[in-house]
Scaffold this motif. Structure first.
Motif, PDB file in Angstrom:
ATOM      1  N   PRO A 224       0.824  -1.213   0.000  1.00 57.98           N
ATOM      2  CA  PRO A 224       0.000   0.000   0.000  1.00 57.98           C
ATOM      3  C   PRO A 224       0.858   1.263   0.000  1.00 57.98           C
ATOM      4  N   VAL A 225       0.261   2.350  -0.443  1.00 59.19           N
ATOM      5  CA  VAL A 225       0.956   3.644  -0.417  1.00 59.19           C
ATOM      6  C   VAL A 225       1.056   4.068   1.045  1.00 59.19           C
ATOM      7  N   PRO A 226       2.249   4.425   1.509  1.00 56.09           N
ATOM      8  CA  PRO A 226       2.394   4.815   2.916  1.00 56.09           C
ATOM      9  C   PRO A 226       1.591   6.077   3.226  1.00 56.09           C
ATOM     10  N   PRO A 227       0.906   6.122   4.366  1.00 56.60           N
ATOM     11  CA  PRO A 227       0.113   7.305   4.725  1.00 56.60           C
ATOM     12  C   PRO A 227       0.914   8.607   4.760  1.00 56.60           C
ATOM     13  N   PRO A 228       2.178   8.608   5.257  1.00 62.79           N
ATOM     14  CA  PRO A 228       2.923   9.877   5.220  1.00 62.79           C
ATOM     15  C   PRO A 228       3.122  10.408   3.796  1.00 62.79           C
TER      16      PRO A 228
ATOM     17  N   SER B  68       1.028   9.978   1.220  1.00 62.85           N
ATOM     18  CA  SER B  68      -0.254  10.556   0.807  1.00 62.85           C
ATOM     19  C   SER B  68      -0.493  11.905   1.478  1.00 62.85           C
ATOM     20  N   GLN B  69      -0.162  11.999   2.760  1.00 57.76           N
ATOM     21  CA  GLN B  69      -0.353  13.253   3.482  1.00 57.76           C
ATOM     22  C   GLN B  69       0.564  14.348   2.936  1.00 57.76           C
ATOM     23  N   MET B  70       1.800  13.983   2.613  1.00 57.72           N
ATOM     24  CA  MET B  70       2.739  14.979   2.082  1.00 57.72           C
ATOM     25  C   MET B  70       2.296  15.469   0.706  1.00 57.72           C
ATOM     26  N   VAL B  71       1.798  14.572  -0.118  1.00 53.32           N
ATOM     27  CA  VAL B  71       1.293  14.980  -1.433  1.00 53.32           C
ATOM     28  C   VAL B  71       0.124  15.940  -1.265  1.00 53.32           C
ATOM     29  N   LEU B  72      -0.756  15.658  -0.325  1.00 54.86           N
ATOM     30  CA  LEU B  72      -1.906  16.520  -0.076  1.00 54.86           C
ATOM     31  C   LEU B  72      -1.468  17.897   0.424  1.00 54.86           C
ATOM     32  N   VAL B  73      -0.479  17.937   1.311  1.00 57.18           N
ATOM     33  CA  VAL B  73       0.039  19.223   1.817  1.00 57.18           C
ATOM     34  C   VAL B  73       0.692  20.014   0.687  1.00 57.18           C
ATOM     35  N   MET B  74       1.487  19.338  -0.140  1.00 60.52           N
ATOM     36  CA  MET B  74       2.168  20.037  -1.241  1.00 60.52           C
ATOM     37  C   MET B  74       1.162  20.552  -2.280  1.00 60.52           C
ATOM     38  N   LEU B  75       0.103  19.801  -2.535  1.00 64.23           N
ATOM     39  CA  LEU B  75      -0.931  20.279  -3.457  1.00 64.23           C
ATOM     40  C   LEU B  75      -1.638  21.508  -2.898  1.00 64.23           C
ATOM     41  N   THR B  76      -1.869  21.513  -1.587  1.00 64.47           N
ATOM     42  CA  THR B  76      -2.506  22.668  -0.957  1.00 64.47           C
ATOM     43  C   THR B  76      -1.594  23.888  -1.025  1.00 64.47           C
ATOM     44  N   VAL B  77      -0.311  23.705  -0.734  1.00 62.42           N
ATOM     45  CA  VAL B  77       0.658  24.811  -0.836  1.00 62.42           C
ATOM     46  C   VAL B  77       0.709  25.324  -2.277  1.00 62.42           C
ATOM     47  N   HIS B  78       0.705  24.389  -3.221  1.00 64.04           N
ATOM     48  CA  HIS B  78       0.733  24.783  -4.633  1.00 64.04           C
ATOM     49  C   HIS B  78      -0.521  25.582  -5.002  1.00 64.04           C
ATOM     50  N   ALA B  79      -1.680  25.132  -4.513  1.00 63.50           N
ATOM     51  CA  ALA B  79      -2.938  25.823  -4.838  1.00 63.50           C
ATOM     52  C   ALA B  79      -2.980  27.229  -4.248  1.00 63.50           C
ATOM     53  N   VAL B  80      -2.305  27.438  -3.131  1.00 60.58           N
ATOM     54  CA  VAL B  80      -2.269  28.776  -2.515  1.00 60.58           C
ATOM     55  C   VAL B  80      -1.184  29.635  -3.156  1.00 60.58           C
ATOM     56  N   ALA B  81      -0.024  29.047  -3.429  1.00 56.67           N
ATOM     57  CA  ALA B  81       1.119  29.829  -3.930  1.00 56.67           C
ATOM     58  C   ALA B  81       0.997  30.178  -5.411  1.00 56.67           C
ATOM     59  N   THR B  82       0.403  29.312  -6.206  1.00 54.21           N
ATOM     60  CA  THR B  82       0.346  29.547  -7.649  1.00 54.21           C
ATOM     61  C   THR B  82      -0.383  30.843  -8.008  1.00 54.21           C
ATOM     62  N   PRO B  83      -1.546  31.161  -7.433  1.00 58.69           N
ATOM     63  CA  PRO B  83      -2.189  32.428  -7.786  1.00 58.69           C
ATOM     64  C   PRO B  83      -1.348  33.647  -7.378  1.00 58.69           C
TER      65      PRO B  83
END
Length: 131
Positions: free
Chosen positions: A7-11, A13-28
């Protein structure tokens, strides 16, 4: 063990989710400072952010294809097809190997090496370019 069993390790998945959130805030913010046109900045931000989040959600669906969601595999249908294949193998016609007949004695089978088609295509291109 096969890689599909791990299985994909939970950390991760969590890190990908955090980086996507940072990207969604920083890109604009970055796009608004780097691009002259507000419309271009908005469009670029929307397209890139939507693409990354879409990939994230597609990966989460692929990670768990079993269940009752609309995107999950139809296990009863797959099982039925598998059983039909097994029943087909029980038929007497499938117990014999079909005979191989060469259509003509003029046809000679040539052993093809792994890179034959690559060499011929490069040589053909070189000859065409020299003409």
């Amino acid at each position: 063990r096969k890689i599909k069993e791990v299985p994909v390790p939970p950390p991760y998945s969590q890190m990908v989710l955090v980086m996507l959130t940072v990207h969604a805030v920083a890109t604009p913010l970055i796009a608004s400072q780097m691009m002259v046109s507000e419309v271009a900045a908005t469009l670029a931000t929307f397209c890139v952010t939507t693409a990354f989040w879409s990939l994230y959600h597609i990966a989460s669906e692929i990670d768990d294809p079993f269940g009752n969601d609309s995107n999950d595999l139809d296990m009863p249908k797959l099982t039925e097809d598998f059983y039909e294949g097994l029943l087909h193998l029980l038929k007497p016609q499938t117990h014999t190997v079909p005979a191989f007949a060469r259509p003509s004695k003029d046809i000679h089978l040539k052993k093809v090496r792994k890179n034959d088609h690559i060499g011929e295509s490069i040589m053909t291109l070189l000859l065409k370019s020299w003409k």
